[in-house]
Design an enzyme around this catalytic site. Structure first.
Site, PDB file in Angstrom:
ATOM      1  N   HIS A 228       0.817  -1.219   0.000  1.00  0.00           N
ATOM      2  CA  HIS A 228       0.000   0.000   0.000  1.00  0.00           C
ATOM      3  C   HIS A 228       0.847   1.264   0.000  1.00  0.00           C
ATOM      4  CE1 HIS A 228      -4.165  -1.531   0.602  1.00  0.00           C
ATOM      5  NE2 HIS A 228      -3.496  -2.615   0.933  1.00  0.00           N
ATOM      6  N   ASP A 436       3.942   9.292  -1.158  1.00  0.00           N
ATOM      7  CA  ASP A 436       2.746   8.562  -0.751  1.00  0.00           C
ATOM      8  C   ASP A 436       2.482   7.439  -1.746  1.00  0.00           C
ATOM      9  OD1 ASP A 436       0.590   8.138   0.934  1.00  0.00           O
ATOM     10  OD2 ASP A 436      -0.121  10.204   0.801  1.00  0.00           O
TER      11      ASP A 436
END
Ligand code: ADQ
Length: 545
Positions: A228, A436
């Site tokens: 993730h 991110d």
């Protein structure tokens, strides 16, 4: 001790290889139905698994159908933390929960992982509970395990390295061993109820070695992994001491999924440094006879549901309250965990610069920063908090008036509905992570906008979402002046341009939603197993009888 209620009795222990589950639902509080995680009655003879004992697990048990389950393959999702819905409690629907639910929609499934509880008692089996067709199976961790595995290697080493912050890693051999030990514990507990035809999908950096441990216990199931968070370039990955034991363990998965092509390609470069590794097809690599496919699967949101939520939230008393509190001010929004990867300090500095060079905007705009605290254990947390609050204080002191506070700062979580209403009320979202994996806030902001009068997304080029959300104003968060200029442009952007930018992004997200993410990933995982001859050879090899 249990995170959820046990009705009328404690869980039934059936021995080392079967675990009990409790069915709750319409008849909660009256009679609870106990059964094994395989769907069999608790009192019945247990089915030995192909665990460390090497025995084959049976499948297709007819009693599964009798108890409302399915005889088809189950999807077992494994993540560090499992969010068991608490009766009577509102559950915060973070990205992980939404992703797991999308994967398990219309499937028989189990979500397995850590309960979030520290307990020194060694238990042989996970506790399970079934809610809305999902079986939650959780284990506790001892304090030492938690410290070394979670606080230690996962949070203080893997998280910073994978976010390109080598400087923040605090490596220790004890943490490394603890990380591997807990992965072995996960494998032991999972192994106890894994059926031969289960499909296993492992989430995130906490559990990189899990497939290797399951293979060592004889499981030939399709096993996929999804990261993730970002995957850093080769040179950074190699700063992890003994990286082969952790990153190299991803070669035991059939499919290793990443958020973006950039992350995938970074890992491909790493794979090719493993001695003897070779590329056998464009995205498939072979290491010691094992084949691993890699791919980019950008995670997403429940776009249509989120858009509907925001439409309704816009009419809620909460949204009205926010609008009234703005007294005509334009609203710039930042929503993030208080984490060093999210660029919160850079955002405050950019807003400071914006007010400095655009005095005409003073008293006409407010920045609302919503930064709930989590992962508070990471080093530098209090340093960031102090820096953020000091900076905010300086900006508010420098430009603020008795009647106007430039930056509003809130350290609290909001419900999904409330948050969607805030997104919709915001003229600009300033999403500026320094790095991110994806950034769901950017996608949620786009989904929440009124298509006839949308706000503007200002997005860091270092968020995975930047590869998809091309209608955003893309900025480098390290270039303060450029962010301040983008902010000015966003606040002054004419309606036609806002619509032109927003429309295609929303359309993209409506198609590439979280369901599509799960389907694409699982289809790719299934494809890796369309080589039956190889599988039967492997089975024969592992079961000489
Ligand atoms: P995060 O970095 O935690 O996870 P992110 O993508 O930033 O995830 O999403 C955060 C989620 O939390 C969003 O769904 C948001 O709505 C919610 N949230 C944030 N602030 C909130 C608040 N105040 N109240 C309520 N909810 C709030 C990791 C990676 C990301 C990746 C996700 C999913 O770091 O890069 O996008 O996983 O794969």
């Amino acid at each position: 001790m249990l995170a959820y209620e046990l009705i009328g009795s404690s869980l039934v222990a059936l021995g080392a290889l079967s675990i009990a589950t409790m069915r709750v639902g319409a008849n909660r509080g009256s009679s609870a139905l106990y059964r094994t995680i395989d769907g069999r009655e608790a009192a019945s003879e247990h089915v030995p698994g192909r665990g460390c004992d090497g025995e084959n697990r049976q499948r297709g048990d007819p009693s599964v159908v009798e108890f409302g389950g399915s005889v088809g393959p189950r999807l077992i999702i494994v993540s560090n933390r499992v969010a068991v819905p608490e009766p009577g409690n509102r559950q915060m629907a973070g990205g992980l929960v939404v992703a797991v639910k999308a994967a398990l929609r219309n499937r028989t499934g189990v979500w397995f992982g850590w309960s979030g509880k520290i307990d020194e008692t060694e238990t042989a089996e996970p506790r399970t509970v079934e809610r809305n067709h999902i079986t939650y199976a959780v284990i506790d961790l001892s304090k030492n395990d938690f410290e070394e595995y979670y606080h230690g290697l996962a949070s203080r080493v893997l998280w910073p390295i994978l976010h390109y912050r080598v400087d923040l890693q605090e490596y220790s051999r004890a943490d490394h061993s603890g990380y591997l030990r807990v992965n072995r514990q996960f494998a032991d507990k999972l192994s106890a109820f894994l059926r031969e035809d289960d499909v296993v999908w492992v989430y995130d950096y906490h559990l990189m070695p899990l497939a290797r441990e399951l293979r060592a216990r004889g499981h030939l199931n399709p096993i996929g992994f999804f990261l993730h968070i970002p995957c850093a370039p080769l040179d950074i990955l190699r700063t992890l001491p003994r990286h082969d034991e952790i990153l190299g363990a991803l070669t035991y998965y059939d499919l290793a999924g990443f958020q973006t092509e950039n992350d995938r390609d970074n890992f491909a470069a790493y794979l090719l440094t493993i001695p003897g590794a070779k590329k056998v097809r464009s995205l498939t690599f072979e290491v010691e006879g094992r084949q691993t496919r890699i791919g980019a699967f950008p995670v997403s949101i429940e776009t249509a549901t989120y858009a509907r939520l925001a439409r309704n939230a816009a009419r809620s008393p909460f949204a009205k309250e926010i609008k009234e509190s703005l007294t005509g001010l334009r609203l710039v929004l930042g929503v993030d965990r208080l984490d060093c990867s999210k660029g919160i300090i850079q955002r405050v500095k950019a807003f400071d610069r914006f007010l400095e060079v655009n005095p005409e905007w003073r008293s006409r705009v407010a920045l609302l920063l919503i930064t709930p605290r989590r992962r508070s254990d990471i080093k530098n947390f209090s340093a960031i908090e102090n820096e953020v609050t000091t900076l905010i204080g300086k900006v508010n002191g420098r430009y603020g008036e008795a009647s106007w506070t430039p930056i509003r700062y809130v350290n609290r979580s909001h419900s999904r509905t409330a948050l969607s209403g805030i997104y919709r009320a915001a003229d600009v979202a300033l999403v500026m992570p320094l790095r991110d994996g994806m950034n769901l806030v950017a996608k949620e902001y786009v989904a929440a906008q009124d298509p006839d009068n949308p706000g503007v997304l200002v997005l860091s080029q270092f968020a995975g979402a930047a590869a998809e959300l091309t209608g955003a104003l893309i900025v480098n968060p390290h270039e303060c002046d450029a962010v301040a200029a983008a902010l000015k442009r966003a606040l002054g952007m004419p309606l036609f341009e806002r619509r032109e930018r927003h429309g295609p992004m929303l359309e993209h997200l409506l198609v590439h939603n979280i369901e599509r993410w799960a389907e694409d990933y699982l289809a790719a995982l299934a494809e890796t197993r369309q080589r039956p001859s190889l599988m039967s050879e492997l089975r024969a090899f592992l079961s000489p009888s």
